[in-house]
Write a protein that holds these residues in place. Structure first.
Motif, short mmCIF file in Angstrom:
data_model
loop_
_atom_site.label_atom_id
_atom_site.label_comp_id
_atom_site.label_asym_id
_atom_site.label_seq_id
_atom_site.Cartn_x
_atom_site.Cartn_y
_atom_site.Cartn_z
N CYS A 79 0.83 -1.20 0.00
CA CYS A 79 0.00 0.00 0.00
C CYS A 79 0.87 1.26 0.00
O CYS A 79 1.83 1.36 0.77
CB CYS A 79 -0.92 0.01 1.22
N HIS A 80 0.50 2.21 -0.88
CA HIS A 80 1.21 3.49 -0.98
C HIS A 80 0.27 4.67 -0.76
O HIS A 80 0.42 5.73 -1.36
CB HIS A 80 1.90 3.61 -2.34
N CYS A 81 -0.70 4.49 0.12
CA CYS A 81 -1.60 5.60 0.44
C CYS A 81 -0.82 6.66 1.24
O CYS A 81 0.27 6.39 1.77
CB CYS A 81 -2.82 5.13 1.21
N ASP A 82 -1.37 7.84 1.35
CA ASP A 82 -0.69 8.93 2.05
C ASP A 82 -0.45 8.60 3.52
O ASP A 82 0.59 8.97 4.08
CB ASP A 82 -1.50 10.22 1.93
N SER A 83 -1.38 7.87 4.13
CA SER A 83 -1.22 7.52 5.55
C SER A 83 -0.02 6.60 5.73
O SER A 83 0.78 6.77 6.67
CB SER A 83 -2.49 6.84 6.08
N CYS A 84 0.15 5.60 4.85
CA CYS A 84 1.30 4.70 4.93
C CYS A 84 2.60 5.45 4.67
O CYS A 84 3.61 5.24 5.36
CB CYS A 84 1.15 3.55 3.95
N LYS A 85 2.60 6.31 3.65
CA LYS A 85 3.81 7.07 3.33
C LYS A 85 4.24 7.91 4.52
O LYS A 85 5.43 7.96 4.87
CB LYS A 85 3.55 7.97 2.12
N THR A 86 3.28 8.58 5.14
CA THR A 86 3.60 9.47 6.26
C THR A 86 4.11 8.69 7.46
O THR A 86 5.12 9.06 8.07
CB THR A 86 2.35 10.28 6.65
N LYS A 87 3.44 7.61 7.81
CA LYS A 87 3.85 6.81 8.97
C LYS A 87 5.21 6.16 8.76
O LYS A 87 6.03 6.11 9.68
CB LYS A 87 2.79 5.75 9.29
N PHE A 88 5.43 5.64 7.56
CA PHE A 88 6.71 4.96 7.30
C PHE A 88 7.86 5.96 7.32
O PHE A 88 8.93 5.68 7.88
CB PHE A 88 6.66 4.24 5.96
N ALA A 89 7.63 7.15 6.75
CA ALA A 89 8.68 8.17 6.76
C ALA A 89 8.98 8.62 8.18
O ALA A 89 10.15 8.87 8.53
CB ALA A 89 8.24 9.36 5.90
N ALA A 90 7.94 8.74 9.01
CA ALA A 90 8.16 9.15 10.39
C ALA A 90 8.92 8.10 11.18
O ALA A 90 9.73 8.43 12.07
CB ALA A 90 6.81 9.44 11.06
N MET A 91 8.70 6.82 10.86
CA MET A 91 9.35 5.74 11.60
C MET A 91 10.77 5.49 11.12
O MET A 91 11.67 5.23 11.94
CB MET A 91 8.51 4.47 11.47
N PHE A 92 11.01 5.59 9.80
CA PHE A 92 12.32 5.19 9.26
C PHE A 92 12.98 6.26 8.39
O PHE A 92 14.05 6.00 7.83
CB PHE A 92 12.17 3.91 8.43
N ASP A 93 12.34 7.43 8.26
CA ASP A 93 12.89 8.51 7.43
C ASP A 93 13.23 7.97 6.04
O ASP A 93 14.34 8.16 5.52
CB ASP A 93 14.14 9.12 8.09
N SER A 94 12.27 7.30 5.46
CA SER A 94 12.51 6.65 4.17
C SER A 94 11.20 6.54 3.40
O SER A 94 10.11 6.60 3.99
CB SER A 94 13.08 5.24 4.40
N GLN A 95 11.32 6.41 2.08
CA GLN A 95 10.15 6.13 1.27
C GLN A 95 9.80 4.65 1.35
O GLN A 95 10.66 3.81 1.64
CB GLN A 95 10.42 6.52 -0.19
N LEU A 96 8.55 4.33 1.07
CA LEU A 96 8.11 2.94 1.08
C LEU A 96 8.80 2.14 -0.01
O LEU A 96 9.10 2.67 -1.09
CB LEU A 96 6.60 2.86 0.86
N PRO A 97 9.06 0.85 0.23
CA PRO A 97 9.61 0.02 -0.84
C PRO A 97 8.56 -0.19 -1.93
O PRO A 97 7.36 -0.17 -1.68
CB PRO A 97 9.94 -1.29 -0.13
N LYS A 98 9.04 -0.42 -3.15
CA LYS A 98 8.12 -0.61 -4.28
C LYS A 98 7.64 -2.04 -4.38
O LYS A 98 6.57 -2.31 -4.92
CB LYS A 98 8.82 -0.21 -5.58
N GLU A 99 8.45 -2.99 -3.90
CA GLU A 99 8.07 -4.40 -4.03
C GLU A 99 8.52 -5.18 -2.81
O GLU A 99 9.35 -4.72 -2.01
CB GLU A 99 8.70 -5.00 -5.29
N GLU A 100 7.94 -6.37 -2.67
CA GLU A 100 8.26 -7.23 -1.53
C GLU A 100 9.49 -8.08 -1.87
O GLU A 100 9.37 -9.20 -2.35
CB GLU A 100 7.06 -8.12 -1.19
#
Length: 674
Positions: free
Chosen positions: A177-198
């Motif tokens: 999932c790349h919704c805004d909520s996931c992007k924001t939470k992941f960046a706050a936790m790891f200072d990084s963009q979400l991975p594109k694939e598993e």
């Protein structure tokens, strides 16, 4: 009717659990009759029922604007059904599902939706997937829950399809999932963009796995606080934080699921629940239907009954799940066997209260384990009649290990320092720790360990791991400890092998024959026998570490040759010194032992799996003239089958009880009273 309860009574404690889930369709509410609904449950002697309630569709009159109310509520109301169940002593569990919303609700709040890496939503027949981190699940679902459990007198609650859903009902995969909520939470936790694939080798994806674990735990804690804040008397499914309530799982099938069928599905699910969370009810359901695509056709009746037998034999309750109502279900072929087991349990339910496994072996597992390797070891132990528990990594450190003589770690890679150290301490105190292949080579956040995980193994250095070992063998030595190989000198290998250096104190067994020519036949021979071992035994404190640098479980799970299982059976019995149930039981009969606490009695269960043939489950072959030998401290007062009601012939000598059975169908439960 509003419900207000300050009671903290845990009704499910020592409750003889027999649940039926009627997964009601919208149309089932058109003409549902509360009294008929209860009469059908009573025919099965069910005392718990799960009913669709809230989430995607509200099955009751809701006052909340974003809770889509069913337009089919013309039969008896959910409140009337619950009241009718309660009059007959039947507990009622609310089934909820917050993974999707109807399209009109999505149109009002598109920010709630799951978004694929391509920027697409998932709309499946007008139901739109929503994200765990979006406001619908985080803020609105708790309001729906509070309304449902305060307006209706439920006894429990279950959440369906929780977590991060990346597939639809057609099993189409959409990605992270790349919704805004996931992007924001992941960046706050790891200072990084979400991975594109598993990609398990991607460092960012490893962080994402940690992200999912943390957010799921936070969400579960929030939901449980909401529920217990208004209804402390409710049984919550899968409340692993408080470790109380019920553990709800499924034994199910799917048309495109890789073979082989997991014939021990119910045993597996029940065993880990009972072993790892002893204060929770194990409610593993047998799913009636074949797959999502064929919900109205039932699987083999014998497969359904076998699942219930396995659940009882491993200390769990009974659970049956069908689509629709019991009265209008169009394939009732499984009813007879399910009723038989429910009726048996209704008569003997008290025999299953406060029982504990007599296992002396623990098998480690968890969500990030190598399930093929684990299942191979599950079969090794079950089919050679070793008594074992399954300890889940998430809770293993909170459990006592005193009763275990051996703990097996089946290629489980991500383990915490705390867990690896306690496993070493177990060996040092006198236990046998068996580590397979890459166990513990990663820490709990999926990073490669800089040092080796287990001191007890006697490994000094890992040099390399070779994945392709096709045409390799181990040449058998120490023949006196491997009596199952009187005329066989080779054990075959076909997967990973860890090349390592070992302590001088480690005794090596077998010699690796590396890959060699296998065609044409004229050139099919090996020319090299190395010193690389098939396994090692390393003394450690008062105990020992046994290291197996390859994956016999995965090989056996995939191919099933006795060349592999007999190697492990001899290793366990004649090298590790572990005992098993003796007699003439064939491997297809599962045997378990449970102590009835405070009652001076033991339950011996036998589950006959001979009906499993290829990919089909038939009625089992009736077995005759069986003898089962179990250790016992003193001669019993009586030995009786609870299932048939007949007394069993037996003899006792030198601490060994021999029970004789003239016949064994699919199931028997033998009570040994001392």
């Amino acid at each position: 009717m509003a419900i207000s309860s300050n009671s903290t009574e845990k009704w499910w404690k020592n409750f003889p659990w027999r649940e039926i889930q009627t997964n009601l369709r919208e149309i089932d509410m058109l003409d549902i009759d509360a009294e008929q609904f209860v009469r059908d449950l009573k025919e099965f002697k069910a005392n718990v029922v799960m009913i669709n309630t809230a989430g995607i569709i509200a099955s009751y009159p809701t006052k909340l604007p974003y809770h889509f109310q069913s337009p089919y509520l013309t039969g008896d109301s959910l409140a009337d059904i619950i009241a009718a169940c309660h009059r007959e002593g039947i507990k009622v569990i609310a089934r909820t599902d917050f993974s999707k919303v109807r399209r009109p609700i999505y149109e009002m709040h598109p920010e709630w939706a799951y978004v694929s890496p391509k920027g697409e939503i998932v709309d499946y027949n007008g139901d739109v997937h929503v994200c765990l981190n979006g406001d619908y699940q985080q803020h609105y679902a708790p309001e729906i829950i509070k309304e449902a459990i305060t307006e209706l007198d439920f006894d429990g609650i279950f959440f369906n399809m929780g977590g991060y859903q990346v597939k639809d009902y057609s099993y189409r995969y959409y990605g992270i999932c790349h919704c805004d909520s996931c992007k924001t939470k992941f960046a706050a936790m790891f200072d990084s963009q979400l991975p594109k694939e598993e990609n398990p080798n991607d460092p960012v994806f490893k962080k994402y796995m940690v992200f999912k674990e943390r957010t799921l735990k936070e969400y579960a804690q929030k939901m449980h606080q909401v529920i217990l804040g208004v209804r402390p008397d409710i049984c919550i499914a899968n409340n692993f934080e408080l470790k109380e309530g019920m553990i709800r799982q499924e034994s199910n099938t799917a048309l495109d699921r890789p073979l082989p069928h997991w014939q021990y599905s119910a045993s597996d699910n029940t065993k880990w629940a009972v072993s790892s969370y002893p204060n929770m009810v194990s409610s593993n359901t047998t799913v009636d239907f074949i797959d999502y695509h064929h919900r109205h056709g039932a699987i083999s009746p014998q497969q359904q009954k076998l699942r219930l037998c396995q659940a009882l034999a491993n200390g769990g309750g009974l659970d049956y799940y069908l689509i629709g109502r019991l009265d209008n279900h169009e394939d009732q072929s499984g009813y007879e066997g399910i009723k038989e087991m429910f009726h048996y349990h209704a008569e003997h339910g008290q025999e299953y209260m406060n029982i504990t496994s007599q296992a002396t072996i623990a098998l480690l597992n968890g969500p990030n384990g190598n399930q093929a390797e684990f299942r191979g070891w599950f079969r090794f132990l079950t089919e050679n009649h070793f008594q074992f528990d399954t300890l889940m990594v998430q809770n293993a450190l909170n459990l006592p290990w005193d009763k275990y003589k051996a703990i097996i770690v089946p290629d489980y890679q991500p383990l915490s320092d705390e867990l690896t150290q306690r496993l070493d301490a177990f060996a040092q105190a006198g236990g046998t720790l068996i580590s397979v292949c890459r166990s513990g080579f990663q820490n709990e956040v999926y990073q490669k360990r800089e040092t080796l995980p287990f001191q007890s193994m006697g490994l000094e250095r890992v040099n390399t791991i070779r994945e392709d070992n096709r045409s390799s063998y181990f040449k058998v030595d120490h023949e006196d400890q491997f009596p199952r190989f009187p005329v066989t000198k080779l054990i075959y290998l076909d997967n990973h092998y860890v090349f390592a250096d070992y302590s001088s104190k480690a005794e090596t067994y077998f010699k690796l024959i590396p890959p060699h020519m296998y065609g044409p036949p004229e050139r099919c021979y090996y020319t090299q026998v190395t010193e690389h071992p098939g396994f090692t035994v390393h003394p450690y404190g008062k105990g020992q570490g046994i290291y197996i640098p390859w994956k016999p479980g995965e090989l056996f799970h995939r191919q099933g040759y006795t060349n592999t299982s007999e190697f492990v059976a001899d290793l366990l019995e004649h090298v590790a010194g572990l005992t098993r149930i003796q007699g003439n039981l064939p491997p297809m009969v599962e045997a378990t032992l449970f102590e009835q606490q405070g009652r001076g009695a033991t339950l011996l269960h036998l589950v006959n799996g001979t009906g499993h043939f290829g990919v089909t489950f038939y009625a089992p072959v009736t077995l005759s003239d069986l003898e089962v030998q179990v250790p016992l401290s003193s001669a019993p007062r009586s030995v009786q089958s609870l299932y048939t009601g007949r007394r069993c012939a037996y003899s006792f000598s030198d601490g060994l009880l021999t029970v004789k059975l003239d016949k064994l169908g699919m199931f028997d439960a033998i009570k040994i009273s001392r």
